[in-house]
Design a protein around this motif. Structure first.
Motif, PDB file in Angstrom:
ATOM      1  N   GLY A  64     -13.015 -38.276  -1.158  1.00  0.00           N
ATOM      2  CA  GLY A  64     -11.925 -37.540  -1.779  1.00  0.00           C
ATOM      3  C   GLY A  64     -11.341 -38.236  -2.982  1.00  0.00           C
ATOM      4  O   GLY A  64     -10.977 -39.424  -2.902  1.00  0.00           O
ATOM      5  N   TRP A  65     -11.274 -37.518  -4.097  1.00  0.00           N
ATOM      6  CA  TRP A  65     -10.736 -38.069  -5.347  1.00  0.00           C
ATOM      7  C   TRP A  65      -9.505 -37.301  -5.848  1.00  0.00           C
ATOM      8  O   TRP A  65      -8.755 -37.828  -6.663  1.00  0.00           O
ATOM      9  N   ASP A  66      -9.308 -36.084  -5.381  1.00  0.00           N
ATOM     10  CA  ASP A  66      -8.183 -35.262  -5.849  1.00  0.00           C
ATOM     11  C   ASP A  66      -7.017 -35.347  -4.876  1.00  0.00           C
ATOM     12  O   ASP A  66      -7.184 -35.152  -3.662  1.00  0.00           O
ATOM     13  N   VAL A  67      -5.828 -35.587  -5.398  1.00  0.00           N
ATOM     14  CA  VAL A  67      -4.680 -35.765  -4.514  1.00  0.00           C
ATOM     15  C   VAL A  67      -3.425 -35.166  -5.134  1.00  0.00           C
ATOM     16  O   VAL A  67      -3.258 -35.142  -6.366  1.00  0.00           O
ATOM     17  N   ALA A  68      -2.549 -34.682  -4.264  1.00  0.00           N
ATOM     18  CA  ALA A  68      -1.170 -34.345  -4.631  1.00  0.00           C
ATOM     19  C   ALA A  68      -0.275 -34.905  -3.539  1.00  0.00           C
ATOM     20  O   ALA A  68      -0.579 -34.782  -2.345  1.00  0.00           O
ATOM     21  N   GLY A  69       0.816 -35.555  -3.952  1.00  0.00           N
ATOM     22  CA  GLY A  69       1.681 -36.153  -2.949  1.00  0.00           C
ATOM     23  C   GLY A  69       2.912 -36.786  -3.547  1.00  0.00           C
ATOM     24  O   GLY A  69       3.306 -36.479  -4.684  1.00  0.00           O
ATOM     25  N   VAL A  70       3.511 -37.683  -2.778  1.00  0.00           N
ATOM     26  CA  VAL A  70       4.786 -38.304  -3.143  1.00  0.00           C
ATOM     27  C   VAL A  70       4.623 -39.818  -3.158  1.00  0.00           C
ATOM     28  O   VAL A  70       4.094 -40.407  -2.202  1.00  0.00           O
ATOM     29  N   VAL A  71       5.071 -40.461  -4.224  1.00  0.00           N
ATOM     30  CA  VAL A  71       4.998 -41.913  -4.336  1.00  0.00           C
ATOM     31  C   VAL A  71       5.907 -42.543  -3.273  1.00  0.00           C
ATOM     32  O   VAL A  71       7.089 -42.220  -3.172  1.00  0.00           O
ATOM     33  N   SER A  72       5.316 -43.450  -2.466  1.00  0.00           N
ATOM     34  CA  SER A  72       6.088 -44.082  -1.395  1.00  0.00           C
ATOM     35  C   SER A  72       6.237 -45.587  -1.571  1.00  0.00           C
ATOM     36  O   SER A  72       7.043 -46.211  -0.874  1.00  0.00           O
ATOM     37  N   ALA A  73       5.458 -46.192  -2.471  1.00  0.00           N
ATOM     38  CA  ALA A  73       5.596 -47.620  -2.770  1.00  0.00           C
ATOM     39  C   ALA A  73       5.088 -47.863  -4.182  1.00  0.00           C
ATOM     40  O   ALA A  73       4.160 -47.195  -4.634  1.00  0.00           O
ATOM     41  N   VAL A  74       5.677 -48.844  -4.861  1.00  0.00           N
ATOM     42  CA  VAL A  74       5.368 -49.089  -6.272  1.00  0.00           C
ATOM     43  C   VAL A  74       5.171 -50.587  -6.499  1.00  0.00           C
ATOM     44  O   VAL A  74       5.991 -51.412  -6.076  1.00  0.00           O
ATOM     45  N   GLY A  75       4.067 -50.941  -7.169  1.00  0.00           N
ATOM     46  CA  GLY A  75       3.821 -52.335  -7.515  1.00  0.00           C
ATOM     47  C   GLY A  75       4.800 -52.812  -8.575  1.00  0.00           C
ATOM     48  O   GLY A  75       5.347 -52.007  -9.353  1.00  0.00           O
ATOM     49  N   PRO A  76       5.053 -54.116  -8.661  1.00  0.00           N
ATOM     50  CA  PRO A  76       6.092 -54.647  -9.547  1.00  0.00           C
ATOM     51  C   PRO A  76       5.840 -54.429 -11.029  1.00  0.00           C
ATOM     52  O   PRO A  76       6.784 -54.440 -11.824  1.00  0.00           O
ATOM     53  N   ALA A  77       4.577 -54.226 -11.446  1.00  0.00           N
ATOM     54  CA  ALA A  77       4.285 -54.018 -12.868  1.00  0.00           C
ATOM     55  C   ALA A  77       4.303 -52.552 -13.275  1.00  0.00           C
ATOM     56  O   ALA A  77       4.192 -52.244 -14.459  1.00  0.00           O
ATOM     57  N   VAL A  78       4.442 -51.670 -12.318  1.00  0.00           N
ATOM     58  CA  VAL A  78       4.388 -50.235 -12.613  1.00  0.00           C
ATOM     59  C   VAL A  78       5.731 -49.757 -13.146  1.00  0.00           C
ATOM     60  O   VAL A  78       6.778 -49.947 -12.497  1.00  0.00           O
ATOM     61  N   GLN A  79       5.709 -49.148 -14.322  1.00  0.00           N
ATOM     62  CA  GLN A  79       6.929 -48.628 -14.928  1.00  0.00           C
ATOM     63  C   GLN A  79       6.942 -47.103 -15.004  1.00  0.00           C
ATOM     64  O   GLN A  79       7.982 -46.498 -15.277  1.00  0.00           O
TER      65      GLN A  79
END
Length: 310
Positions: A64-79
Motif C-alpha cells: 500500500g502506497w496511497d493513504v489518507a489520515g491524520v498526523v499523530s506524531a511529528v519529527g523534530p525537523a518537520v515544519q
C-alpha cells in the motif's frame, strides 16, 4: 498496531491481519493514523513479488502506497505539519518492508504528503495520490495543453479518469478508450468515448480526422501503443506508464510516477475547486484487503477502490 502483512510472496491470500510494530517518527518524518488506503494494481503485483527487481524487498511486508489520515506524531525537523493535520500521501519508500499503507499507522516524509482536500471524505481522498500523480505527470511529459487533441487509453479506470479531467481543464480535446458500458461516464467527464479493440485507429480518425497531438497510455498493450504511434504526428508526445520497452520502441516516453508534494497539493486543489471528481467504486474494511485486491485484479473497475480503517 494491526496491518495486512505477508511473510511470503504469492496471491493476495498470503496477506493476513496481524500485529506489527508501530512506526516512530524520525527527525524528518511524521506518523499518520491511517483512515483510508487506496488500492492500486501495483499493490497485488507487489504482493506477488513482481517488483523485486525494482525495489529492495524485506519480509514481513505490508503493501500500500496511497493513504489518507491524520498526523499523530511529528519529527523534530518537520515544519510542514503538526499533530492533528489531515493529510493525503503517496508514501512510496525506496524499499518494500513493513512500512505500507495497509495498516493502522504509517510513517512518511513531507515530500510524500499534501493537505487532504476538504471537499471529500477520507476514502475518496485516499484514492487520489498514486493515480492522480500518474495522470498529472504523464500528461505533463506528453506536453498536453490548450488546443491539443489527446487520446487517453483506459480512460474510465483510476488513472485514466483523472487524466481525462485534468486534460479537459488544461484546454485539450479528449478522446478516451473504454468499453461501451463506460461511454456515458466518459462523456460526463468531458471526453468523447471510443471503443477499444480492432479498428481503433479508424474510429479515432472519424472523431479527429487530422489525428491526435498527444497520447497517454494506461493499458500497455501493443495494440494501444501502436494505435497512438499511427495517429500522432510527434511520437515523442506519446507516453505510457505500463511498458517502458514497447513505448520507447514506438518512439514515445515512459512515465514512472514519483512522489511530489507540490503535484499532490495541486491535485487536492483541483478536487476542492470541483475540477477533479474522484470516483470510488467500492470500499472495504482493512481486514478485507484480500477481497479488494481480488476485485482489482479482475479489472473493469470504474475509478478506484479503497480500504477503510476504523
Amino acid at each position: 498496531m494491526k496491518a495486512m502483512a505477508q511473510t511470503e510472496y504469492g496471491d493476495p491470500e498470503v496477506l493476513t491481519l496481524t500485529d506489527v510494530d508501530d512506526p516512530t517518527p524520525g527527525p524528518d518524518t511524521v506518523v499518520i493514523d491511517v483512515k483510508a488506503a487506496g488500492v492500486n494494481p501495483v499493490d497485488w503485483k507487489l504482493v506477488a513479488g513482481y517488483l523485486q527487481g525494482a525495489f529492495p524487498h524485506f519480509l514481513p511486508l505490508v503493501p500500500g502506497w496511497d493513504v489518507a489520515g491524520v498526523v499523530s506524531a511529528v519529527g523534530p525537523a518537520v515544519q510542514e505539519y503538526v499533530v492533528g493535520d489531515e493529510v493525503i500521501g503517496y508514501v512510496r519508500h525506496d524499499h518494500m518492508a513493513a512500512n505500507g499503507a495497509y495498516a493502522e499507522k504509517v510513517s512518511a516524509h513531507p515530500r510524500h504528503l499534501a493537505p487532504k482536500p476538504t471537499s471529500v471524505d477520507m476514502a475518496a481522498a485516499s484514492a487520489l495520490p498514486l493515480a492522480g500523480l500518474t495522470a498529472l505527470q504523464s500528461l505533463r511529459l506528453a506536453g498536453v495543453g490548450e488546443g491539443d487533441t489527446v487520446l487517453v487509453h483506459a480512460a474510465a479506470g483510476g488513472v485514466g479518469s483523472f487524466a481525462v479531467q485534468i486534460a479537459v481543464d488544461l484546454g485539450a480535446t479528449v478522446i478516451g478508450t473504454a468499453s461501451e458500458s463506460n461511454h456515458e461516464y466518459l462523456r460526463s467527464l468531458g471526453a468523447t468515448p471510443v471503443t477499444y479493440g480492432d479498428g481503433l485507429v479508424e474510429r479515432v480518425r472519424e472523431i479527429a480526422p487530422d489525428g491526435i497531438t498527444a497520447s497517454v497510455d494506461y493499458v500497455g498493450t501493443s495494440e494501444a501503443i501502436e494505435a497512438s504511434a499511427e495517429l500522432i504526428a510527434d511520437r515523442s508526445r506519446s507516453t505510457s506508464n505500463v511498458d517502458p520497452t514497447a513505448i520507447t520502441e514506438a518512439g514515445g516516453r515512459y512515465c514512472f510516477v514519483r512522489p511530489q508534494a507540490d503535484d499532490l497539493a495541486h491535485l487536492a486543489m483541483l478536487v476542492d475547486k470541483g475540477v477533479l471528481a474522484i470516483e470510488v467504486q467500492q470500499t472495504f474494511p482493512l481486514a478485507d484487503a484480500v477481497k479488494a485486491l481480488r476485485t482489482n485484479m479482475e479489472g473493469h473497475v470504474r475509478g478506484k477502490l479503497a480500504l477503510t480503517v476504523d
